[in-house]
Design a protein around this motif. Structure first.
Motif, PDB file in Angstrom:
ATOM      1  N   HIS A  42       3.893   9.264   5.046  1.00  0.00           N
ATOM      2  CA  HIS A  42       2.878   8.252   5.349  1.00  0.00           C
ATOM      3  C   HIS A  42       2.789   7.211   4.236  1.00  0.00           C
ATOM      4  CE1 HIS A  42       1.481  10.317   8.920  1.00  0.00           C
ATOM      5  NE2 HIS A  42       1.304  11.448   8.243  1.00  0.00           N
ATOM      6  N   SER A  43       2.918   7.570   2.969  1.00  0.00           N
ATOM      7  CA  SER A  43       2.849   6.632   1.832  1.00  0.00           C
ATOM      8  C   SER A  43       4.025   5.662   1.841  1.00  0.00           C
ATOM      9  CB  SER A  43       2.818   7.413   0.518  1.00  0.00           C
ATOM     10  OG  SER A  43       2.806   6.550  -0.584  1.00  0.00           O
ATOM     11  N   ARG A  45       5.727   4.614   4.386  1.00  0.00           N
ATOM     12  CA  ARG A  45       5.551   3.638   5.459  1.00  0.00           C
ATOM     13  C   ARG A  45       4.661   2.476   5.005  1.00  0.00           C
ATOM     14  NH1 ARG A  45       4.563   7.851  10.448  1.00  0.00           N
ATOM     15  NH2 ARG A  45       6.751   8.458  10.708  1.00  0.00           N
ATOM     16  N   GLY A  46       3.637   2.649   4.283  1.00  0.00           N
ATOM     17  CA  GLY A  46       2.749   1.595   3.784  1.00  0.00           C
ATOM     18  C   GLY A  46       3.439   0.703   2.759  1.00  0.00           C
ATOM     19  N   LEU A  49       5.866  -1.734   4.480  1.00  0.00           N
ATOM     20  CA  LEU A  49       5.178  -2.866   5.086  1.00  0.00           C
ATOM     21  C   LEU A  49       4.792  -3.888   4.019  1.00  0.00           C
ATOM     22  CD1 LEU A  49       3.912  -4.214   7.551  1.00  0.00           C
ATOM     23  CD2 LEU A  49       1.838  -2.850   7.128  1.00  0.00           C
ATOM     24  N   LEU A  50       4.288  -3.375   2.879  1.00  0.00           N
ATOM     25  CA  LEU A  50       3.912  -4.261   1.793  1.00  0.00           C
ATOM     26  C   LEU A  50       5.127  -5.033   1.261  1.00  0.00           C
ATOM     27  CD1 LEU A  50       1.704  -5.252  -0.106  1.00  0.00           C
ATOM     28  CD2 LEU A  50       2.229  -3.329  -1.608  1.00  0.00           C
TER      29      LEU A  50
END
Length: 499
Positions: A42-43, A45-46, A49-50
């Motif tokens: 999950h980390s 994936r963020g 995007l950034l």
């Protein structure tokens, strides 16, 4: 106690509590036993995007910056292109003007046209604007002077003449003859008493008294003679200080000419060489804006030998008249008669006459005035019996100049008539301009030495011109300011400036 079975309800409560604790513990262990990898997924994936958003921002800024840089480069290139086109349009105007002025002297040398050109004193520079128009538009037009009305028009392109007109942008040239001024470089080869008189006479008018013997603040200026001596010392080759008496006579040199600059802010050496431009007068001790405003248009640094009475201002005409006034007109002794205009009475008389001559000159030089005179008023001459019929120039020769002078001395109506056309008269006289007559000035009492007068004046075609050529393209403007001497075949450049 619990195992005794004596208290079944307490047992039930304890079992229930134990079950709950067990469930909490199981959940706790499940949480501890959960794989760390799931949390990492999950980390990541963020962060991705950034990173993508950051990439888009950086690339957008790079693209915009590149676009703006290319736009700036394009605008710079466009401005350089427009500037170059404007420059060559100005140069084209200059070359066309130079070509047309050269044609003036070819016409004068022609066997058929020569005598006719000289009799009429036709000057090519006076119609240069009209001759320049076909090169810009491809159309020859004849307009009524001073009115927006076309008499005739002829389209050169439709007649098959190529390379004329259809030009984008614009160009023009303004031509001013240097004749009609006094050459301050004439003192370079030595001080001639006769030439010195011309300068003395021009400054002699009592109207200029406030300009001299001034000592206030930064302005320190001596007498007329001291200023004139400083102007001479700047250009003459020696290092001795020139001395001029109050009667405009050269006296023995006295002292070092550089002493004028020791105690002033202008701490530099005297040039002892020719003036390069008229602005160099500002370097002369005592010369400032006030003097340049009054006398700037009367001086030149180019080789003009005689005063052209068709072009001279009232101040220069006054100098020529003062220089030629006869000794009988002056109450001074014969040895100082040349300084006759120092006498306020004679100075006022001759300055009024000079302004009237300037007005006559301006009247005849304006085609609209002549058109009205020769058509509406049905006159055949500007001054009947004095000036030839149908004349279109002020003075065809020096004898005609003197005839006009005599007519103004004797005819009381001529002075007020032509004073109205004199720019100098409007500045000097104001509302009193209509009250001046030849009788009020006492002009009939003046006599002139014609040999001296004719020796100092001329009506010949000017040979040295100041030309200002302007080229425009797409809002960009370039100027060329030059001085050309046509005493050399094809013209020789004496001065060149681009801006």
């Amino acid at each position: 106690f619990l195992m005794s079975g004596e208290h079944p309800e307490q047992w039930k409560k304890c079992g229930s509590l134990t079950h709950r604790v067990a469930k909490v513990c199981m959940r706790f262990w499940d949480a501890l036993d959960r794989p760390v990898a799931q949390k990492g997924i999950h980390s990541n994936r963020g962060i991705a995007l950034l990173l993508v958003l950051t990439y888009f921002v950086v690339m957008s800024a790079t693209v915009v910056s590149g676009f703006m840089s290319s736009q700036v480069s394009f605008m710079i290139a466009s401005n350089v292109r427009d500037d170059l086109k404007a420059y060559y349009k100005a140069k084209s105007a200059l070359n066309l003007g130079r070509l047309m002025l050269t044609y003036q002297y070819e016409l004068e040398a022609d066997e058929f046209f020569g005598q006719r050109i000289k009799r009429s004193n036709f000057q090519m520079y006076s119609i240069l604007d009209l001759l320049m128009t076909p090169f810009k538009t491809g159309i020859i037009t004849v307009d009524v002077p001073g009115a927006n009305h076309t008499i005739a028009s002829y389209d050169l392109k439709s007649a098959g003449v190529d390379a004329m007109g259809d030009e984008t942008g614009d160009f023009n040239v303004h031509v001013v003859p240097e004749a009609g001024r006094l050459n301050i470089n004439s003192f370079y080869t030595g001080v001639s008493q006769e030439k010195l008189y011309e300068f003395c006479m021009m400054m002699a008018s009592p109207e200029y008294n406030d300009l001299f013997d001034v000592q206030s603040g930064d302005v320190v200026r001596g007498s007329r003679m001291e200023l004139l001596a400083a102007m001479i010392d700047w250009v003459d080759p020696d290092s001795e200080k020139t001395y001029i008496t109050n009667e405009c006579k050269l006296d023995a040199p006295s002292g070092d000419e550089a002493s004028l600059y020791v105690d002033q802010r202008k701490k530099y050496k005297v040039k002892n060489a020719k003036y390069t431009t008229l602005d160099e007068l500002y370097e002369v001790a005592g010369f400032d804006d006030d003097l340049m405003e009054v006398f700037g248009e009367t001086f030149t640094v180019y080789p003009v030998e005689k005063i052209n009475v068709n072009l001279a201002s009232a101040k220069v005409l006054y100098s020529a008249l003062c220089n030629a006034v006869s000794s009988d007109s002056s109450s001074k002794a014969s040895d100082s008669r040349i300084w006759a205009c120092a006498d306020q009475t004679i100075g006022t008389q001759l300055f009024g006459l000079a302004m009237a001559l300037e007005g006559y000159q301006q009247f005849v030089s304006n085609p609209m005035n002549l058109l009205y005179l020769y058509t509406v008023q049905n006159e055949t001459s500007v001054i009947p019996g004095v000036v030839a019929n149908g004349t279109i120039i002020p003075f065809r020769n020096v004898a005609e100049f003197y005839r006009v002078v005599q007519a103004m001395q004797n005819d009381s109506e001529l002075i007020p008539k032509f004073l109205l056309y004199s720019p100098t008269a409007y500045l000097m006289l104001g509302e009193n301009i209509t009250r001046v007559t030849s009788s009020s000035l006492g002009l009939s009492n003046l006599t002139f030495d014609t040999s001296k007068l004719y020796a100092n004046i001329t009506t010949a075609s000017p040979r040295i011109f100041r030309m200002t050529a302007v080229g425009e393209y797409a809002g960009t403007q370039r100027k060329l300011s030059v001085v050309i001497d046509f005493n050399t075949t094809g013209g020789k450049f004496l001065y060149w400036r681009e801006y």
